[in-house]
Structures are given as C-alpha cells and as structure tokens.
Design an enzyme around this catalytic site. Structure first.
Site, PDB file in Angstrom:
ATOM      1  N   ASP A   1       1.072  -1.519  -0.055  1.00 55.52           N
ATOM      2  CA  ASP A   1       0.302   0.045  -0.014  1.00 55.52           C
ATOM      3  C   ASP A   1       0.277   1.323   0.078  1.00 55.52           C
ATOM      4  O   ASP A   1       0.517   2.250   0.298  1.00 55.52           O
ATOM      5  CB  ASP A   1      -0.761   0.311   1.445  1.00 55.52           C
TER       6      ASP A   1
ATOM      7  N   LYS B   1      11.212  40.432 -14.285  1.00 56.12           N
ATOM      8  CA  LYS B   1      10.013  40.301 -14.079  1.00 56.12           C
ATOM      9  C   LYS B   1       8.500  40.609 -14.045  1.00 56.12           C
ATOM     10  O   LYS B   1       8.387  40.696 -13.049  1.00 56.12           O
ATOM     11  CB  LYS B   1       9.990  38.473 -15.302  1.00 56.12           C
TER      12      LYS B   1
ATOM     13  N   ARG C   1       4.415  39.637 -13.066  1.00 55.98           N
ATOM     14  CA  ARG C   1       3.803  38.509 -13.961  1.00 55.98           C
ATOM     15  C   ARG C   1       1.577  39.058 -14.036  1.00 55.98           C
ATOM     16  O   ARG C   1       1.664  39.700 -12.847  1.00 55.98           O
ATOM     17  CB  ARG C   1       3.292  37.498 -12.913  1.00 55.98           C
TER      18      ARG C   1
ATOM     19  N   ASP D   1      20.881  30.742 -10.693  1.00 53.78           N
ATOM     20  CA  ASP D   1      19.385  30.875  -9.653  1.00 53.78           C
ATOM     21  C   ASP D   1      19.619  29.787  -9.515  1.00 53.78           C
ATOM     22  O   ASP D   1      20.174  28.045  -9.160  1.00 53.78           O
ATOM     23  CB  ASP D   1      17.838  31.341 -11.027  1.00 53.78           C
TER      24      ASP D   1
ATOM     25  N   THR E   1      10.103  24.519 -14.471  1.00 52.48           N
ATOM     26  CA  THR E   1       9.839  24.080 -15.767  1.00 52.48           C
ATOM     27  C   THR E   1      10.124  24.789 -16.680  1.00 52.48           C
ATOM     28  O   THR E   1      10.160  24.504 -17.609  1.00 52.48           O
ATOM     29  CB  THR E   1       8.268  24.193 -15.990  1.00 52.48           C
ATOM     30  N   ALA E   2      11.878  25.418 -16.274  1.00 47.77           N
ATOM     31  CA  ALA E   2      11.930  26.129 -16.973  1.00 47.77           C
ATOM     32  C   ALA E   2      11.703  26.931 -18.499  1.00 47.77           C
ATOM     33  O   ALA E   2      12.535  28.218 -19.364  1.00 47.77           O
ATOM     34  CB  ALA E   2      13.000  25.207 -18.432  1.00 47.77           C
TER      35      ALA E   2
END
Length: 340
Positions: free
Chosen positions: A46, A204, A206, A230, A235-236
């Site tokens: 399990d 940047k 958003r 960084d 997710t690049a």
C-alpha cells in the site's frame, strides 16, 4: 559493541548515487572504507515506507543523505522514518543531509488562508529525531530560522565560480552575471563578486502565477557572455524566456548555473530547444535519463563539498570555511585544475 571512531552514513532512495559518491570521497579523505550502512528502505504493497537497519548504530554519529525532491512527500516520509529508526536504535546524534530541501518555496503566506509549509516540514523533521540539518542553497535563507536545531546551509556559488573560471578561462572580462528576477539579485551579486564580473537583472512582471507578461533587462549586456544564476529550475519557462530576451538585447551567448535541477514537465525539452548554450546544475537532485542525455545540460558534483562538510560536522570544526574559494579549490582540485 564499542563506538566506532568514524561518522556513519545511511541513504534513502532519493539520490543513492550522490550518497555513494559522498562515501567514496570520505573514504579518500579518511584513508579507510566509508560506505552507507547496510539497510533497506522499501514500500509495503500500500506504499507505506518500511525501514530496517542491519548494522548496530548505538552511540553512533549518523548522517542521513536524502534530498526531498520529486516525489517530495515520499522522500520526506522516508527521511523521517529513517530518523525514527535510528533514534529508536540509540544513535548518539542524527544529522539530516538534505542537498535539496523541498517545500522551501512555501516559506511565507503570499495570500490569505495559505500554509507556511516550510515551517511545518521543519517541525516534522525535528520531531522525528533529527538533531541537525545540512543542506544547500535554501530557496529562502530565513528557513534556517524555522528550525529549533542547528542548520548548516552550504552554497553552490563557490563551486560555480570554480567551474566558470575553468570553462571560461581567457574570456572572464566578457562575462556578465544575470539575475532572472529582482528577488535573486543577492545570489547573482555574490557570484559576480567571486568571479569579478558585471551584474545585470531581468525584471519580470506577472499578470498571474506562472504567466509572465513583460520582461526587461536592467544593465549593459551588449556583446557579453551572460550567465544566468538561480537556485532552482522547475519548468524552465522563465529561464528560457530570459535567455531569449538577453540574446535579443545583444548578448553574445547565454549560459545558466542552477543549484537544483527540478526539471518538471517540459523543462528538458524547453532547454534543449532554447537559446541557452549550456545549463549547469548540481547533482543535489538525481538527474533523470532525459537530463543526462540533454545536449546542453551539464552536471557538476557536490559530493566533495558535502563529504568535507560532514567530516567537519563530525569533527566539530567550521562548516562556513567551505564558503571560501581557498578552502574549496583544493577539494575540487582533480576536477578543476585551474592552473593546468
């Protein structure tokens, strides 16, 4: 059974190659065979975690090597259950070596009715019997204060500086270190100071989480070799957009140095098809087959640094000495023979 006079390592399943590399490196330093203790960390049908240690650890100084990377919850539970097994086996001290500390991005309440998961994880680790934490490049430095036990936070910047000096030898005057956002300026500035380069920032903005509306470069990058630095790459998406922007603004080429290669979803595909000449990551997270096969992703080892840090903790000597170039360069001598 009498207490041994060497630190003992035990590894979870999150990054066994790194654990074995640390053990080999410690064997070189100690002049004797250091290996992870014989244990099994398995799953019941399990998916409950089961741990059994086959060697006596009573009175021993134990170091658990286990990043809490994907799958974060499974690896976190493994870490805590290993710690509980060691505590109930009368280990003298238990140190968690967490090269990548998961949940670190949830270090504050960004909205109403949201958790501070990094603090919860700190509480869980402490209650499991862990008495000290050794990690690298926490996403937020204040997470050290979430623990009521000692936390040693190593930095990848000195290793990155050695790598840059080796691979860009003769062109150091053309390098500009770039922070991919305003929040990472301190990290980028530290690396820039170490290698004596200029500094630029990608600002940047958003419109919503995960979606960048506008990016602007602050600083002169015309004709420069830009190095984006960084602490992690997930997710690049932002990394690849920043690289494209830098090239559009006149950068000769763009490279990236990332402490933790999370590489979720389409990250590897994005990087291989981007304008990034290279992405250098540490092995704090065990690289997947696609990561190892990617033409422009290169992995630098952290085993020499962690092996020395573990030895210093065991001996009761300074860990912060590993922040300095003069201390770290000899440890990586075989990899970066800068004068060769």
């Amino acid at each position: 059974m009498p207490k041994t006079h060497e630190p003992k390592l035990i590894a979870g399943n999150a990054n066994r190659p790194l654990a074995c590399a640390i053990a080999r490196r410690m064997s070189m330093h100690r002049g004797m065979n250091v290996r992870p203790v014989d244990a099994r960390v398995e799953r019941f049908n399990d998916q409950e975690v089961f741990v059994e240690v086959f060697e006596n650890v009573r009175g021993e100084d134990m170091f658990i090597i286990q990043p809490t990377s994907n799958p974060a919850n499974d690896n976190l539970m493994e870490l805590m259950i290993i710690a509980d097994a060691l505590r109930r086996s009368s280990a003298a001290r238990i140190t968690a070596v967490i090269p990548y500390f998961g949940y670190a991005r949830q270090d504050r309440r960004t909205k109403a009715r949201t958790p501070i998961s990094a603090k919860l994880v700190a509480n869980l680790l402490t209650e499991s019997g862990i008495e000290r934490v050794l990690t690298m490049d926490l996403h937020a430095a204040q997470i050290q204060g979430f623990f009521d036990i000692p936390v040693d936070n190593l930095y990848a910047a000195p290793v990155f500086a050695l790598d840059i000096e080796h691979h860009f030898r003769g062109n150091m005057d053309k390098i500009t270190v770039v922070s991919p956002d305003v929040g990472g300026v301190a990290r980028a500035r530290e690396l820039a100071q170490r290698i004596g380069s200029g500094l630029a920032i990608v600002d940047k903005r958003r419109v919503r989480p995960g979606e960048v509306a506008e990016m602007t470069v602050i600083g002169d990058i015309e004709g420069q070799t830009c190095i984006i630095v960084d602490d992690l790459c997930d997710t690049a998406g932002t990394l690849c957009k920043a690289a494209g922007l830098l090239v559009d603004k006149g950068a000769a080429e763009v490279h990236a140095y990332i402490s933790h290669g999370v590489f979720s979803g389409p990250a590897v595909e994005r990087i291989t098809s981007s304008q990034l000449q290279s992405v250098v990551v540490t092995d704090s997270i065990q690289p997947t087959v696609p990561v190892e096969a990617a033409r422009n992703i290169r992995i630098v080892p952290t085993a020499p640094m962690f092996a020395q840090a573990i030895t210093n903790i065991w001996q009761g000597t300074s860990v912060s000495s590993l922040f300095e170039h003069e201390t770290l360069a000899p440890i990586y001598e075989g990899l970066y023979a800068l004068n060769g």
